[in-house]
Write an enzyme that holds these catalytic residues in place. Structure first.
Site, PDB file in Angstrom:
ATOM      1  N   ASP A   1      -2.319   7.725   6.967  1.00 32.89           N
ATOM      2  CA  ASP A   1      -3.421   8.440   6.261  1.00 32.89           C
ATOM      3  C   ASP A   1      -4.635   7.473   6.337  1.00 32.89           C
ATOM      4  OD1 ASP A   1      -2.348   6.611   4.616  1.00 32.89           O
ATOM      5  OD2 ASP A   1      -3.142   7.729   2.828  1.00 32.89           O
ATOM      6  N   GLU A   2      -4.563   6.293   7.042  1.00 31.71           N
ATOM      7  CA  GLU A   2      -5.449   5.302   7.194  1.00 31.71           C
ATOM      8  C   GLU A   2      -5.988   5.029   8.478  1.00 31.71           C
ATOM      9  OE1 GLU A   2      -5.412   1.794   4.606  1.00 31.71           O
ATOM     10  OE2 GLU A   2      -4.173   2.635   3.326  1.00 31.71           O
TER      11      GLU A   2
END
Length: 331
Positions: free
Chosen positions: A130-131
């Site tokens: 998610d980064e």
């Protein structure tokens, strides 16, 4: 390679000290004389400059659409102006991005305190789906295809070139040069009685007195680098380990307060839009709906005193730092 974005920060952080007597109570907030670099990765201007290029280069993300600076923007105190920064998947990440300002002195890292070094922090952020959502094998392939990167990695890391460890060394070396500049508070602490307004002096007295902010926001960075439950209304378990220890649930890192006025919104989830909201939260002793006993105690404060506290916090923001974006090498 054209090093047009030269690193302005040098290992020694010295400034002229005035001959006036230092105001009482400020010695504990004196700035350090040097940046602590690891013995295994000493300061190198060229390596730091290479690290800066990597920090701003979207080739370090899987989709080549974000860089480290996307979440840690120097214009916003090395944070993001959004409650939760947008990751490589074009969706908000779990928490509000913490600042990397003065990262050389921060340990542990992350809001939940789950990284012991800048190198470890970079690994987690770069590979998190998610980064930045990528792999170091993928980064190596992309950087190796860029002639300038290949040339400079071979020059600065002889016999090793582009690999996970050298990428992390370059990034961490640059990040350790990200140091808050001298602020009006520092000039006051050095003896210039005119450097800050009277409201800020009253706020500083409240900060160290009845409000007791200093119990957690101590030292020159105004943080003790510890994790606390500050009574936020949240389902995020914070720094709790795996398997979970209920005694550590809801605990988050005490952020430093340097350049704090640039870093809104506040808290681990970006839920408080202003410093006045933050002070009110602490004055209440946390959110009533938190339904647990936090590590903080409330205190009586008037709106005028909150204004004084904010006036003090404003003196912690430097006005001299300028971080030009590097010119990245083309493919």
């Amino acid at each position: 390679m054209r090093w047009k974005a030269a690193i302005a920060v040098v290992p020694l952080l010295l400034w002229a000290v005035q001959s006036l007597a230092q105001p009482a109570g400020l010695e504990a907030f004196k700035r350090p004389a040097a940046v602590p670099f690891p013995e295994a990765a000493p300061y190198s201007r060229e390596i730091a400059t290479l690290g800066k290029m990597l920090f701003f280069d979207p080739r370090l993300s899987g989709g080549r659409n974000i860089s480290c600076s996307s979440c840690h923007n120097p214009s916003f105190g090395w944070e993001s102006p959004a409650p939760k920064a947008i990751g490589a998947a074009n969706k908000p990440v779990r928490r509000h991005a913490p600042t990397i300002l003065n990262a050389a002195w921060i340990t542990p890292l992350f809001r939940g305190g789950h990284a012991d070094s800048l190198e470890e922090q970079a690994i987690q952020s770069i590979t998190a789906p998610d980064e930045m959502n990528t792999t170091f094998d993928g980064i190596k392939a992309r950087l190796t295809a860029v002639h300038e990167y290949k040339t400079w990695f071979e020059r600065l890391f002889p016999g090793r070139g582009i690999r996970k460890k050298t990428i992390l060394t370059a990034l961490a070396t640059y990040e350790r040069t990200i140091v808050s500049g001298v602020a009006s508070f520092d000039r006051w602490a050095s003896g210039d009685a005119t450097a800050v307004p009277e409201a800020a002096k009253r706020g500083f007295a409240l900060f160290n007195g009845r409000a007791n902010c200093v119990s957690c926001h101590s030292g020159w960075m105004f943080t003790d680098n510890q994790l606390y439950d500050i009574g936020m209304q949240t389902t995020d378990l914070g720094g709790g380990p795996t398997p979970p220890d209920p005694k550590r649930n809801y605990r988050f890192k005490t952020p430093g307060l340097r350049n704090i006025t640039l870093r809104a919104p506040y808290m681990h989830d970006g839920s408080l839009p202003s410093l006045r909201d933050v002070v009110r939260h602490y004055a209440r002793g946390g959110a009533a709906k938190a339904a647990r006993t936090p590590d903080i105690e409330g205190f009586a404060v008037t709106e005028e005193e909150i204004t004084d506290l904010i006036a003090f916090l404003q003196t912690l923001t430097d006005t001299e730092s300028n971080v030009p974006s590097p010119i990245l090498p083309a493919n």
